[in-house]
Scaffold this motif. Structure first.
Motif, short mmCIF file in Angstrom:
data_model
loop_
_atom_site.label_atom_id
_atom_site.label_comp_id
_atom_site.label_asym_id
_atom_site.label_seq_id
_atom_site.Cartn_x
_atom_site.Cartn_y
_atom_site.Cartn_z
N SER A 71 0.90 -0.77 0.69
CA SER A 71 0.24 0.11 -0.18
C SER A 71 0.63 1.09 -0.16
CB SER A 71 -0.86 -0.34 1.47
OG SER A 71 0.17 0.23 2.37
N GLU A 72 0.04 2.32 -0.25
CA GLU A 72 0.61 3.83 -0.40
C GLU A 72 0.90 4.78 0.94
OE1 GLU A 72 -1.16 6.40 -2.91
OE2 GLU A 72 -0.06 5.30 -4.82
N GLY A 76 4.82 5.05 2.06
CA GLY A 76 5.03 6.30 2.62
C GLY A 76 5.60 6.53 4.57
N ILE A 77 5.25 6.12 4.85
CA ILE A 77 5.78 5.46 6.59
C ILE A 77 7.21 5.36 7.07
CG2 ILE A 77 5.41 4.02 8.19
CD1 ILE A 77 2.64 4.43 8.37
N ALA A 102 -3.46 6.78 7.91
CA ALA A 102 -2.40 6.32 8.43
C ALA A 102 -1.08 6.79 8.49
CB ALA A 102 -2.10 4.73 7.84
N MET A 103 -0.86 7.71 6.90
CA MET A 103 -0.24 8.25 7.05
C MET A 103 0.42 9.84 7.37
SD MET A 103 3.16 8.36 4.98
CE MET A 103 4.23 9.82 4.90
N VAL A 104 -0.93 10.35 7.57
CA VAL A 104 -1.37 11.91 8.58
C VAL A 104 -1.02 11.51 9.98
CG1 VAL A 104 -2.57 13.66 8.53
CG2 VAL A 104 -2.54 12.19 6.37
N LEU A 110 5.92 11.85 14.21
CA LEU A 110 7.68 12.45 14.18
C LEU A 110 7.10 13.72 14.46
CD1 LEU A 110 8.14 9.89 11.03
CD2 LEU A 110 9.11 9.59 13.47
N GLY A 111 6.66 14.39 14.46
CA GLY A 111 6.28 15.94 14.38
C GLY A 111 6.55 16.43 13.04
N VAL A 112 5.87 15.75 12.14
CA VAL A 112 5.65 16.37 10.53
C VAL A 112 4.46 16.50 10.16
CG1 VAL A 112 6.36 15.54 7.97
CG2 VAL A 112 7.53 14.87 9.54
N ASP A 113 3.99 17.43 10.30
CA ASP A 113 2.44 17.62 9.05
C ASP A 113 3.27 17.34 7.93
OD1 ASP A 113 0.38 18.94 8.87
OD2 ASP A 113 0.76 20.37 8.17
N VAL A 114 1.83 15.91 7.58
CA VAL A 114 1.11 15.53 6.07
C VAL A 114 0.18 16.37 5.82
CG1 VAL A 114 1.68 13.76 5.53
CG2 VAL A 114 2.77 13.31 6.80
N GLU A 115 0.61 17.22 4.72
CA GLU A 115 -1.17 16.89 4.32
C GLU A 115 -1.55 17.24 2.51
OE1 GLU A 115 -2.19 21.58 2.27
OE2 GLU A 115 -0.52 21.51 3.12
#
Length: 187
Positions: A71-72, A76-77, A102-104, A110-115
C-alpha cells in the motif's frame, strides 16, 4: 552532502524542512523473481512500486522499492521514517490522495505535518497540483534513464541504487551547471 550543495546553490538552507512523497508502479522484466513483485490493483500493473521522497526542489531524499502490491501508506511510512533519520529538520510533507489517515497520523507522531493535496475534481485533464508537481517531475527525470524505464534488477535494493545513481547525476548537473553531452544536432 551533494543535496546540501545543490540546495545552497539555489539559495536555500542546506537542511530541507519540507518534502513531497509519491509512488510509481513499474513493470518488471522477466528476470525479476516473483517473490519481489506484486500487482498494483489501482493501476493494473504487475511489477514493483517505487516510492520517493523529495525536497521542494525535487531532489531525492529517500527511496524505497517494493512489490507493487504494498500500500501507499506502508511505502510512505517507510519513506518518512528514512528521511526523518537523515534530515531531522523536515516538518512538512505533501502527499496525494492515495495516502490515507495512517500516513497523516504517523507523520504527526514524528513531528511532521502531512498534508493530503486533492486534485481539482471539476477540472478535466491535466493540471498542476499544489506542490505535487515537484515529485512528479522527479519521477519523470528518473524515467529518462533507460535502465529505470522498467525494473530490470533482481533485487529491490539494486533498483534503489539505480535511482540513487540517477539522482547523483541530476545533483551533479545542478551543482556544476553542466549538461550531459548529446549527439542530437550533430550530423
Amino acid at each position: 552532502d551533494l543535496t546540501g550543495l545543490a540546495r545552497v546553490k539555489e539559495g536555500r538552507n542546506p537542511e530541507p524542512t519540507a518534502s513531497v512523497i509519491d509512488t510509481q508502479s513499474v513493470k518488471t522484466s522477466t528476470n525479476v523473481p516473483l517473490t519481489s513483485q506484486g500487482t498494483d490493483a489501482a493501476k493494473k500493473i504487475v511489477g514493483r512500486k517505487r516510492g520517493i521522497l523529495t525536497d521542494t526542489l525535487g531532489l531525492i531524499l529517500a527511496v524505497i522499492v517494493t512489490a507493487a502490491s504494498l500500500s501507499e501508506n506502508a511505502v510512505g511510512i517507510h519513506l518518512i521514517n528514512q528521511a526523518k533519520k537523515t534530515y531531522p529538520s523536515i516538518s512538512k510533507s505533501w502527499v496525494d490522495t492515495g495516502f490515507k489517515n495512517a500516513m497523516v497520523e504517523h507523520g504527526a507522531s514524528l513531528g511532521v505535518d502531512v498534508e493530503v493535496v486533492h486534485r481539482k475534481s471539476d477540472a478535466p485533464g491535466f493540471h498542476v497540483v499544489k506542490r505535487r508537481w515537484v515529485v512528479e517531475r522527479s519521477l519523470g527525470w528518473i524515467m529518462l534513464r533507460r535502465r529505470l524505464a522498467r525494473d530490470y534488477e533482481t533485487l529491490p535494493t539494486s533498483s534503489e541504487a539505480m535511482i540513487h545513481i540517477a539522482s547523483i547525476d541530476n545533483l551533479a548537473k545542478r551543482i556544476t551547471d553542466e549538461t550531459t553531452p548529446t549527439w542530437r544536432g550533430t550530423y
